[in-house]
Enzyme design. Structure first.
Site, PDB file in Angstrom:
ATOM      1  N   GLU A  38       3.008 -11.491   2.539  1.00  0.00           N
ATOM      2  CA  GLU A  38       2.872 -10.242   1.781  1.00  0.00           C
ATOM      3  C   GLU A  38       2.610 -10.524   0.290  1.00  0.00           C
ATOM      4  OE1 GLU A  38       2.798  -7.226   3.186  1.00  0.00           O
ATOM      5  OE2 GLU A  38       3.810  -7.486   5.127  1.00  0.00           O
ATOM      6  N   ARG A  87      20.370  16.146   5.555  1.00  0.00           N
ATOM      7  CA  ARG A  87      19.103  16.333   4.839  1.00  0.00           C
ATOM      8  C   ARG A  87      18.978  15.462   3.585  1.00  0.00           C
ATOM      9  NH1 ARG A  87      20.118  21.938   5.772  1.00  0.00           N
ATOM     10  NH2 ARG A  87      19.129  22.624   7.703  1.00  0.00           N
ATOM     11  N   HIS A  96       6.479  -9.888  11.478  1.00  0.00           N
ATOM     12  CA  HIS A  96       5.528  -8.970  10.850  1.00  0.00           C
ATOM     13  C   HIS A  96       4.605  -9.699   9.872  1.00  0.00           C
ATOM     14  CE1 HIS A  96       3.852  -5.405   9.022  1.00  0.00           C
ATOM     15  NE2 HIS A  96       4.323  -5.758   7.841  1.00  0.00           N
ATOM     16  N   GLU A 129       0.869   7.475  -0.602  1.00  0.00           N
ATOM     17  CA  GLU A 129      -0.279   6.807  -0.001  1.00  0.00           C
ATOM     18  C   GLU A 129      -1.472   7.739   0.183  1.00  0.00           C
ATOM     19  OE1 GLU A 129       0.738   3.750   2.927  1.00  0.00           O
ATOM     20  OE2 GLU A 129      -1.116   4.197   3.956  1.00  0.00           O
ATOM     21  N   HIS A 137      -1.226  -4.959  12.836  1.00  0.00           N
ATOM     22  CA  HIS A 137      -0.485  -4.055  13.719  1.00  0.00           C
ATOM     23  C   HIS A 137      -0.942  -4.182  15.170  1.00  0.00           C
ATOM     24  CE1 HIS A 137       1.084  -0.975  10.542  1.00  0.00           C
ATOM     25  NE2 HIS A 137       1.741  -2.108  10.540  1.00  0.00           N
ATOM     26  N   ARG A 187      -2.335   3.187  -2.717  1.00  0.00           N
ATOM     27  CA  ARG A 187      -1.271   2.543  -1.938  1.00  0.00           C
ATOM     28  C   ARG A 187      -1.773   2.043  -0.585  1.00  0.00           C
ATOM     29  NH1 ARG A 187       5.111   4.289  -1.333  1.00  0.00           N
ATOM     30  NH2 ARG A 187       5.700   2.412  -0.200  1.00  0.00           N
ATOM     31  N   HIS A 246      -2.982  -5.320   7.573  1.00  0.00           N
ATOM     32  CA  HIS A 246      -2.080  -4.595   8.469  1.00  0.00           C
ATOM     33  C   HIS A 246      -2.819  -3.886   9.602  1.00  0.00           C
ATOM     34  CE1 HIS A 246       0.713  -5.557   5.330  1.00  0.00           C
ATOM     35  NE2 HIS A 246       1.707  -4.963   5.959  1.00  0.00           N
ATOM     36  N   LYS A 304       3.664  -4.396  -6.808  1.00  0.00           N
ATOM     37  CA  LYS A 304       3.993  -3.345  -5.849  1.00  0.00           C
ATOM     38  C   LYS A 304       4.429  -2.080  -6.596  1.00  0.00           C
ATOM     39  CE  LYS A 304       5.234  -1.586  -1.752  1.00  0.00           C
ATOM     40  NZ  LYS A 304       5.995  -2.016  -0.577  1.00  0.00           N
ATOM     41  N   LYS A 320       9.090   3.684   1.458  1.00  0.00           N
ATOM     42  CA  LYS A 320       8.632   3.970   2.808  1.00  0.00           C
ATOM     43  C   LYS A 320       9.761   3.637   3.767  1.00  0.00           C
ATOM     44  CE  LYS A 320       3.623   3.414   3.039  1.00  0.00           C
ATOM     45  NZ  LYS A 320       2.569   2.645   3.726  1.00  0.00           N
TER      46      LYS A 320
END
Lengths: 349, 349
Positions: free
Chosen positions: B176, B112, B252, B224, B239, B228, B235, B214, B134
Site C-alpha cells: 500500500e 446510531r 490483502h 470518494e 479484489h 480518493r 485494487h 493518504k 472507511k
C-alpha cells in the site's frame, strides 16, 4: 509526529417534503422499491405507474415490527447485490415507519451509502418517521438500537394513501401528532381538538403542521444532541411497554399514547402540569380511541428497563415531560421513589 | 405544499494522527477494546497499561479476513449492549485493518453512532486502513460492499507494535505504501527504493510520508467522489484475485501487489507507462518479497468479476492506472479486447 486530518465540510443537506398527490418521478438510474405485501396490494400499481426508470425492481419484506431486524436489512442488501445496484442507484421506501427505517438504513449501508426516497403510506410515517433521517432496526435489547443518521433525497407525502389505512393504524399516527402539539404548540393542540380528520383539507393541514414542527426540530438538531430528544416524549415509557409486550400487543403509536399518559402523570406529580391538562391530553388521545391505560405488573422490572434505553447515559434517566400543554422540560435525576410511586398507580388500574 | 428541510451543517471533522510511542490515554466513559487473539497475545498488556477508564472491557474476535462479516459486527454490537454502553462510550480498534474496519463500522451503528479510536498494529493499517474513515465488512458479493464512512476521534500509530508483525504481513503493508508513491509521488518512490525499513527512524519517516499522502487525499475527498478513487490502484484487479482465491491464499496487500502489476501491464499496453517503469515498480515490490505473478485460469470469468466491484457504475469499469511513476490517470471505457489481451498474459505465466 502529528498528521492532522481536516475534512472539507460536506454540502449542507437540503431536500423537500412534498405534501400532495404523488407526482410523476423520472430517474435515469436503477431503482429498487422496498415495500410489504399489504401496501403493495393496495397501492403498488399506483406507485409504479408514477415511476419511470431504466430498471425497476420491487423487494417485498414481511409486514410488521417484528421483522425490523438486521437480518431483514441483510436480505434487502442481498437483493440489491443480486440486481447489481451501483453507487448511483436509488432505493424507494414505500410503506410505513418499519419500511422507511429499514430502507433508509439499507441505503446508508449499500456500498457505504446510496440515495433513497421516502414515500410514506401510514399517518405515523407521514407525520413523523419519514422526516428527519433516523434509520435503523430493533434487536433483543430494544428498539432502534442499531442504525444510522441518513437523510433521504426527498419525501413525498400523499394523504390519499391513508384511505386504506386501518383505523387503529391511523390512530397510532395521531398519537405522534398529539406528541408534537403537547411538546411545542398549544395552538396546534387546540386546532387538533376541533379538527375533522375525515375532511381531506383538514387532514392535509394537520399533516403539514406536524411535518413543519418536526422539520423545525430536525433542522436545529439532526443528531439528537439537544432539542430533538424532546421528540422522545412518551417514548421512554412507551418503549418499555412495547418491549414488555414483545412488540405484538400495541402498535408503536399506541404504546407512545400510553407512554405520554405515564409521562403526564409524572409531570403532574412534579407540578409541571395540572391534572386538568393531563386529562385534556388523554381526552384528545381518546378521540381516536387510543389506549391510555396499561397494567404494570412489576414496577421494579419496568423501572430497570429504562436503563437499557439508548437515551439514558451514565445511568441517569432523562425524562421528557410536558410543561403545561405546548411546552416541555427535560428532567434528569428524578428520585427513583417518585417515579416508582407514579408507575405503581398504573399497576392498580 | 412543500416543507423544506435544511440541516444545520455539522462541525467540520478534525482529528490528529499521532505517529509515536503510545501515550497515556485517559477517558471518563466506558471503553471497549476490540482486538483479536494474536494482537492481544503480543500487546494487550501494553495497551491496557496505557488506558485509564472507569469501566474497560475487551472484546476478542477471530483473526482473519474471513471473519470480516456482518455477523461478526453483530456479535461485537451484542457485547456492547451486554456491557450497556451508552452514547458517550468509546470503542478502541486494536489490531489490523480487519479489526479497524469492523470496529469503526460497529461504532457507526451502535445507537446510531458512538466515538471510536484507531490503534493500528499492522503496517497496512498504520499507513492506510486506519486513516480516512472507511469502515465496513465483506459479503459473498465482494469486499467492503457493506459499510459506512465514519471517522475516528483519533489515530495512534506506534511503530513499535510492528516488531512482532510477521514478515509477510509487513510486506503486505508495504504494497500500500508503494501504491501511494506510484500514484502521487516519484520522489517518495525513490526514497523507498533506498530506505532501510529495519531502521526505526527510516520506518517512522516512511509511515509519516504515506499517512500524509493518504490524509492529503482524504481531506480533499472523504466520500470518494473523485481523487480518493485513485487509492484503488491495484485494487480493481486485486479484489478479483482475492475473491477468486476465497480470501485465503493472499493477504490483502499481496493481492494489491499483484493487482498493481496487472494495472501496470494495462498501463504499458495503453502507452501510459514504459515497460521499464513497470519493472521498476515490480522490483520495489520484490524487495519485500511480495508476489507479482498470478495465473488467471479463466480470463472471461476474471473480467466479469469487475462488474460486481463497487467502483464500477453503469457497467463501465474505471481503471486507475499509473501515468509514469508518481502520477495517475483514471481511464474508462477501455476496449474489452484490450483488457482481456493483457489479462491473458497472466494466464500464461
Amino acid at each position: 509526529m502529528i498528521v492532522p486530518i481536516e475534512l472539507i465540510p460536506p454540502q449542507p443537506v437540503k431536500y423537500d417534503i412534498t405534501i400532495d398527490k404523488l407526482p410523476k418521478l423520472t430517474f435515469n438510474t436503477k431503482v429498487v422499491v422496498v415495500t410489504n405485501p399489504t401496501v403493495a396490494g393496495f397501492h403498488l400499481e399506483t406507485l409504479l405507474s408514477h415511476i419511470q426508470s431504466p430498471e425497476l425492481h420491487v423487494v417485498t419484506i414481511p409486514d410488521g415490527e417484528q421483522y425490523k431486524t438486521l437480518q431483514t436489512v441483510e436480505s434487502i442488501l442481498n437483493e440489491c447485490f443480486e440486481h447489481k445496484l451501483d453507487r448511483k442507484s436509488l432505493l424507494i421506501a414505500f410503506g410505513g415507519g418499519v419500511i422507511g427505517d429499514m430502507t433508509g438504513f439499507t441505503a446508508s449501508l449499500y456500498q457505504r451509502g446510496i440515495d433513497f426516497i421516502q414515500i410514506p403510506t401510514t399517518l405515523l410515517s407521514q407525520v413523523d418517521a419519514s422526516v428527519g433521517g433516523k434509520t435503523g432496526v430493533n434487536n433483543k435489547y430494544g428498539k432502534n438500537l442499531i442504525g444510522a443518521f441518513y437523510q433521504p433525497k426527498a419525501v413525498y407525502i400523499n394523504p390519499e394513501f391513508l384511505k386504506t389505512l386501518p383505523k387503529r393504524e391511523f390512530a397510532a399516527g395521531f398519537a405522534e401528532i398529539v406528541k408534537m402539539a403537547v411538546m411545542f404548540d398549544r395552538e396546534y393542540f387546540d386546532f387538533l381538538k376541533n379538527a375533522d380528520l375525515a375532511d381531506e383539507a383538514q387532514l392535509k393541514e394537520t399533516i403539514r403542521r406536524s411535518v413543519e414542527l418536526k422539520a423545525w426540530v430536525v433542522n436545529q438538531d439532526e443528531k439528537e444532541a439537544g432539542i430533538r430528544a424532546v421528540l422522545n416524549y412518551g417514548h421512554t415509557f412507551g418503549h418499555v411497554v412495547e418491549n414488555e409486550t414483545d412488540y405484538t400487543t400495541y402498535l408503536h403509536g399506541e404504546a407512545v399514547a400510553i407512554g405520554m399518559v405515564m409521562a403526564n402523570a409524572l409531570a403532574v406529580e412534579l407540578g409541571l402540569m395540572s391534572e386538568e391538562e393531563a386529562d385534556e391530553v388523554k381526552a384528545l388521545l381518546k378521540t381516536q380511541e387510543l389506549p391510555t391505560t396499561y397494567c404494570i405488573d412489576d414496577v421494579d422490572a419496568f423501572y430497570e428497563h429504562f436503563f437499557l434505553d439508548k437515551k439514558s447515559a451514565n445511568n441517569s434517566i432523562k425524562f421528557i415531560l410536558p410543561k403545561k400543554i405546548g411546552s416541555h422540560k427535560i428532567v434528569q435525576d428524578i428520585d427513583e421513589a417518585v417515579v416508582k410511586k407514579v408507575l405503581r398507580r398504573f399497576g392498580e388500574e
